[in-house]
Enzyme design. Structure first.
Site, PDB file in Angstrom:
ATOM      1  CG  ASP A  57      22.322  30.985  35.689  1.00  0.00           C
ATOM      2  OD1 ASP A  57      23.567  30.929  35.707  1.00  0.00           O
ATOM      3  OD2 ASP A  57      21.606  30.111  35.165  1.00  0.00           O
ATOM      4  CB  CYS A 116      38.300  17.191  27.305  1.00  0.00           C
ATOM      5  SG  CYS A 116      36.634  16.589  26.974  1.00  0.00           S
ATOM      6  CB  CYS A 157      29.404  28.975  34.567  1.00  0.00           C
ATOM      7  SG  CYS A 157      29.352  30.481  33.580  1.00  0.00           S
ATOM      8  CB  CYS A 211      32.759  14.080  21.062  1.00  0.00           C
ATOM      9  SG  CYS A 211      32.856  15.138  22.532  1.00  0.00           S
ATOM     10  CB  CYS A 233      40.185  17.875  20.451  1.00  0.00           C
ATOM     11  SG  CYS A 233      38.635  18.496  21.106  1.00  0.00           S
ATOM     12  CE1 TYR A 272      23.396  39.034  33.535  1.00  0.00           C
ATOM     13  CE2 TYR A 272      22.834  38.653  35.847  1.00  0.00           C
ATOM     14  CZ  TYR A 272      23.518  39.368  34.879  1.00  0.00           C
ATOM     15  OH  TYR A 272      24.325  40.430  35.236  1.00  0.00           O
ATOM     16  CB  CYS A 290      39.012  11.462  23.883  1.00  0.00           C
ATOM     17  SG  CYS A 290      38.746  12.246  22.286  1.00  0.00           S
ATOM     18  CD  GLN A 302      22.865  25.293  33.430  1.00  0.00           C
ATOM     19  OE1 GLN A 302      23.924  24.740  33.146  1.00  0.00           O
ATOM     20  NE2 GLN A 302      22.821  26.432  34.092  1.00  0.00           N
ATOM     21  CD  GLU A 335      18.256  35.961  28.802  1.00  0.00           C
ATOM     22  OE1 GLU A 335      19.119  36.206  27.929  1.00  0.00           O
ATOM     23  OE2 GLU A 335      18.517  35.442  29.911  1.00  0.00           O
TER      24      GLU A 335
END
Length: 342
Positions: A267, A44, A294, A119, A41, A203, A31, A174, A224
């Site tokens: 989660d 990433c 995550c 992108c 940017c 969650y 990129c 996701q 949730e």
């Protein structure tokens, strides 16, 4: 060769002046917006790293965080599951807007927006939207969320396995479509739901995991905090009359539950479950806990609390949901110490 730009008590920041000898794992970023300068940017972080090396590094990061933060000397971490395609994988992106209304991403460690018209990690329909380069009427807080054209507004629809999911614009889902089914498989395999069991899905979002737990369990309790997500979950789980969906923060709702819980999947967002939720799970003597994370750092923190309270960490499976970035997903199995180990 680097130049120090910030010095702190335990670390320093620097900018690269020259790469004297490149690593064999260094590659040319795809990129033109990628980099670490103020004009680059910040979307990433790892485009300059060969993808095979990215996978090695991410597996090592999970092990290191569990060792350093979780004080787990030899965590049972499996090799990461790679993305089928490390490019063009995101079905959703949230863009910041310049004063002129052009979409872009914030530069690293900055509030300045770098406008982009290309992108490489978004799905083709989002790339086409960017290439059209049309100014966007600026909402507050000056951001716009764009989903792939495979999701049709106002309530997006996605087919996974034998189920169709409704996902409203304000609901989390996701972003790597190709790895959602492998993620579900990891959760179901580790959860190992048996007939007659009550299962907690904390969650729960739009009911992604509950949809495949429900046919096997005697009862499913979903918690949730997002009202749009819980409304989607009611639609996605409408065929099951033994699913109980609760709106609220997990730390508020879980301690009030009186139903015995045999197994649970959590989660949480990047901040992790935190001590209050982990303690509530411990007090309910949940026999089998699958933790989808995550952020390896908050996973490691919560793992330490579980282990100190009598749980055994059985297996950690990293999944590369976010190629070209340092982010990753993990699916971890904990068992109470008096349970039979797989």
């Amino acid at each position: 060769r680097v130049q120090i730009v910030e010095e702190h008590e335990h670390f320093a920041r620097a900018r690269v002046l020259e790469v004297i000898e490149p690593s064999p794992d260094r590659v040319l970023p795809r990129c033109p917006y990628f980099g670490f300068e103020a004009t680059a940017c910040g979307g990433c972080h790892w485009q300059h790293i060969d993808y095979a090396a990215q996978l090695r590094f991410k597996t090592d990061i999970v092990r290191e965080q569990l060792r350093r933060i979780g004080r787990i000397a030899a965590a049972p971490v499996r090799d990461i599951i790679p993305a089928p395609n490390p490019w063009a994988y995101r079905n959703q992106a949230r863009f910041s807007l310049t004063p002129a209304g052009r979409p872009g991403f914030q530069a690293a460690r900055s509030h300045r927006v770098v406008p982009i018209d290309m992108c490489h990690i978004v799905e083709p329909s989002i790339r086409e939207w960017l290439a059209a380069n049309q100014p966007v009427a600026k909402p507050r807080p000056n951001q716009v969320s764009v989903r792939s054209s495979s999701f049709q507004p106002p309530a997006y629809s996605l087919r996974l396995k034998d189920a169709t999911f409704q996902v409203s614009a304000g609901s989390f889902f996701q972003v790597n479509t190709a790895l959602i089914e492998p993620l579900i498989d990891q959760v179901l395999d580790k959860l190992d739901v048996r007939e007659g069991q009550s299962v907690l899905d904390a969650y729960c979002g739009v009911g992604l995991f509950s949809r495949f737990i429900a046919p096997k369990a005697n009862r499913v309790i979903g918690i949730e905090s997002s009202r749009s997500a819980i409304e989607d979950a009611r639609v996605n789980l409408a065929q099951f009359d033994h699913v109980d969906l609760r709106v609220g923060l997990v730390e508020d709702v879980l301690p009030e539950l009186t139903t015995p819980i045999d197994a649970a999947v959590v989660d949480p967002p990047r901040a992790g479950c935190g001590p209050q939720v982990i303690q509530a799970l411990i007090e309910r003597s949940v026999k089998r806990l699958v933790y989808v994370s995550c952020d390896p750092a908050t996973l490691a923190r919560d793992a330490r609390q579980l282990i100190d309270s009598g749980y055994q960490l059985v297996e950690v499976q990293p999944v590369d949901m976010f190629p070209q970035t340092y982010h990753l997903e993990t699916v971890t199995l904990f068992l109470r110490a008096n349970q039979a180990i797989l």
